[in-house]
Design a protein around this motif. Sequence first.
Motif, PDB file in Angstrom:
ATOM      1  N   GLY A   5       0.098  17.110  18.996  1.00  0.00           N
ATOM      2  CA  GLY A   5      -0.911  17.684  18.091  1.00  0.00           C
ATOM      3  C   GLY A   5      -0.695  19.175  17.996  1.00  0.00           C
ATOM      4  N   ARG A   6      -1.529  19.838  17.174  1.00  0.00           N
ATOM      5  CA  ARG A   6      -1.381  21.283  16.989  1.00  0.00           C
ATOM      6  C   ARG A   6      -1.700  22.044  18.269  1.00  0.00           C
ATOM      7  NH1 ARG A   6       1.416  22.212  12.736  1.00  0.00           N
ATOM      8  NH2 ARG A   6       0.810  24.380  13.021  1.00  0.00           N
ATOM      9  N   TYR A   7      -2.629  21.515  19.054  1.00  0.00           N
ATOM     10  CA  TYR A   7      -3.000  22.195  20.299  1.00  0.00           C
ATOM     11  C   TYR A   7      -2.004  21.774  21.373  1.00  0.00           C
ATOM     12  CZ  TYR A   7      -6.159  24.428  23.609  1.00  0.00           C
ATOM     13  OH  TYR A   7      -6.707  25.270  24.540  1.00  0.00           O
ATOM     14  N   THR A  47       1.536  19.531   9.196  1.00  0.00           N
ATOM     15  CA  THR A  47       1.077  20.849   8.731  1.00  0.00           C
ATOM     16  C   THR A  47      -0.163  21.264   9.525  1.00  0.00           C
ATOM     17  OG1 THR A  47      -0.452  19.982   7.089  1.00  0.00           O
ATOM     18  CG2 THR A  47       1.812  20.271   6.382  1.00  0.00           C
ATOM     19  N   THR A  48      -0.609  22.495   9.292  1.00  0.00           N
ATOM     20  CA  THR A  48      -1.819  22.945   9.991  1.00  0.00           C
ATOM     21  C   THR A  48      -3.053  22.217   9.458  1.00  0.00           C
ATOM     22  OG1 THR A  48      -2.061  24.736   8.401  1.00  0.00           O
ATOM     23  CG2 THR A  48      -0.967  25.257  10.481  1.00  0.00           C
ATOM     24  N   ALA A  49      -2.918  21.675   8.248  1.00  0.00           N
ATOM     25  CA  ALA A  49      -4.042  20.930   7.674  1.00  0.00           C
ATOM     26  C   ALA A  49      -3.806  19.443   7.897  1.00  0.00           C
ATOM     27  CB  ALA A  49      -4.139  21.214   6.188  1.00  0.00           C
ATOM     28  N   GLU A  50      -4.866  18.680   7.747  1.00  0.00           N
ATOM     29  CA  GLU A  50      -4.735  17.227   7.791  1.00  0.00           C
ATOM     30  C   GLU A  50      -4.165  16.750   6.460  1.00  0.00           C
ATOM     31  OE1 GLU A  50      -6.236  15.780  11.445  1.00  0.00           O
ATOM     32  OE2 GLU A  50      -5.796  14.541   9.708  1.00  0.00           O
ATOM     33  N   ARG A  58      -1.474  14.389  11.194  1.00  0.00           N
ATOM     34  CA  ARG A  58      -2.144  15.472  11.921  1.00  0.00           C
ATOM     35  C   ARG A  58      -1.197  16.494  12.530  1.00  0.00           C
ATOM     36  NH1 ARG A  58      -2.890  14.205  17.531  1.00  0.00           N
ATOM     37  NH2 ARG A  58      -2.056  12.151  18.031  1.00  0.00           N
TER      38      ARG A  58
END
Lengths: 354, 354
Positions: B40-42, B320-323, B317
Amino acid sequence: MKTVVFTGLAAMLAVSVAHAADKPISFEDHRGQKIELAAPPERIATIIRAAPFIYYSADRTTDHMVAVNADSIARMKNFVYADLIPELLELDGAAARDGFAPNVEAILATNPQLVIQAMHNPDLIEPLERVGLKVAAWGCCSEQQRLDYITMSGIISGHPERAEATLKLHYDSNAAMKAKFGELADDKKVSLVYIEKLGDQIQVVANPSQDFSLSGIKNLAADDSGEWWKNVDVEQLFTWNPDMIIIPAQAVALNPSDFYAHPLLSGMDAVKNKRVYKVPKFNASPDSPELFLSAVWLAMVAHPEMGPIDQDFRKTVRDAYVTIYGREPDDALVNRILELEANSQAPGYAALFK
Amino acid sequence: MSMVSTNETISRQHGRSATPAVLVLFAVLVCLILVSITIGRYDLDVLKVIRILADNLIPASNADWTVLEEQVVELVRLPRILAAVLVGAGLAASGAALQGLFRNPLVDPNIIGVTSGAGFGGTLAILSGVFGYGLLAIAFLFGLASVMIVKVLASSRGRTSVLALVLAGVIISAFFGSAISIVKLLADPHQKLPAITYWLMGSLASTNYEDLLLMAVVMVPALAVIYLMRFQINIISLGEEKARALGSPVATVQWAVLGATAVISAGVVACCGIIGWVGLVIPHVARAISGPDHGRLLPVSILLGAIYMLLVDNIARTVTTAEIPVGIITSLIGVPVFAVLLRRMQSRGGWKSD
């Protein structure tokens, strides 16, 4: 709120208006096209949403605006203008329903001498010019273009001195803020994310034409894509974990309490420290002539360690509205402008702005 | 020939055993779930994720993670991962059952109108300002109503023509498609229209444990009904005349399977928006692994659907930074995959019921 009576004599004012009314108008719009009128127009239509209050700031009357965008009236209901200049809500919204597509026949029916229209798409202007209407094009969305809106409104209305007074406020305020924060080291800047929607997607403001360095702030969501907003997911928000979260004034339905009550956000620094703020109503539109007040307000909430940056910000706000619109907001309206209720959970907010 | 021997014949004719495939797919699914929690992004490493999850069973004495990290794992990623598994399994099983029941490789929950019906219900709810359980209930009811209308339109003298069913589905889908357009036209372009548009594209982004529980309560019994009907679907897949001659309660089975698939699809649309192509593509891939016996095809479809949906959601998810709405990705992947499958089927002599 009371209408400000200027110290100038009525006779002098009458002479000045007569003088303005007689003077031919000539200026270049953002297309570089020369617009010429024999006198300030008595009938003006505009499709740009912010134009009614920008033009009012120079003209100080709604009598000359014969058609505006219906969407701009709907938006102004949520802005300070609904209380400060309620006659703006009485304007005829026939020029367009929303967006920038003009209702050509409705505009023709109002017989305007000038139409102010956006220029990002030539198809928005061509139908108006095809039927013989004179169009002044406003570009978007650099800071200079926004300042040009004020300048052009001053010229068109025949009151360039009012536009100059507004611009002087803007430049003086920004110069003072630059002197204070311009050299602030990057690691001393407070991080923020501007969140406009908090739902399935989180909509953040990535490219506001607002110079955050004037307030000693860095916008973690900023990018150079040129897009105003971008959508991120909650994990991206966690990754940024900003010191402050700012809710734009135009996000009418979103408040700091929504962040404090959100089941997923309680671990974020800004939420834990109750540093989620609703931006005051002078930031309701990025085109607002009074937008410069935002830089001062932001610096005050971001850097409380620097002491009061403006000793009497409420007076500064009142004076700005008097200079720009000729109307003075009363105490209750200043409270609403500063979002004292929405921001009541932020530590020290009331002490700073009450 | 009795129904039992007919089922045995179908199984013998396609004598592949699905057990190894089911075990392998199950192992892949479990591994993928574990991997998905770590991406995930985190940024979170695998060991920390394992420690956070294990803490629920055996509380750790020295927790070395932050509240934010725990929230990412347990409140952001885990519910949506489990939802992806459930949604993929449900849609794939629905598609497999419907394709067998109507002996047509193009039948899926989209074709029989349930998706557009539920989609209309959801958009109507958003337009009316109804969210949460209200939205789920309205979408669900419209989904069920649309499939009932389709079945009634397609049935004559107790028999359901496949062609009539597909045509009735197309008609009802077109009707609700237009109704959705009207709702979008009426929606507030700044708040509700973006919410409707995003919801229709399908997303698991905001899934929480309450949504998951609701989906499970609705979908698991429906999946069980479909699985219990596996032998009856086998018999009906030989043709309605043969099935009747063998004593199969064709109409009852059709209603039961249609009802179960409608419940699953409406549940998916109500919780996550429109997610297409899963029910159409996955059963074809599963059939290549297990053969047409629904006793094997359904478990393989369920596992493949879950794996596929999980992979799609991981892409949604993380890219990109967006969904990215998952409905977009399932369509982008589903269309070319289905085209390839179609070409292969044609080169092998077409679908068996042609």
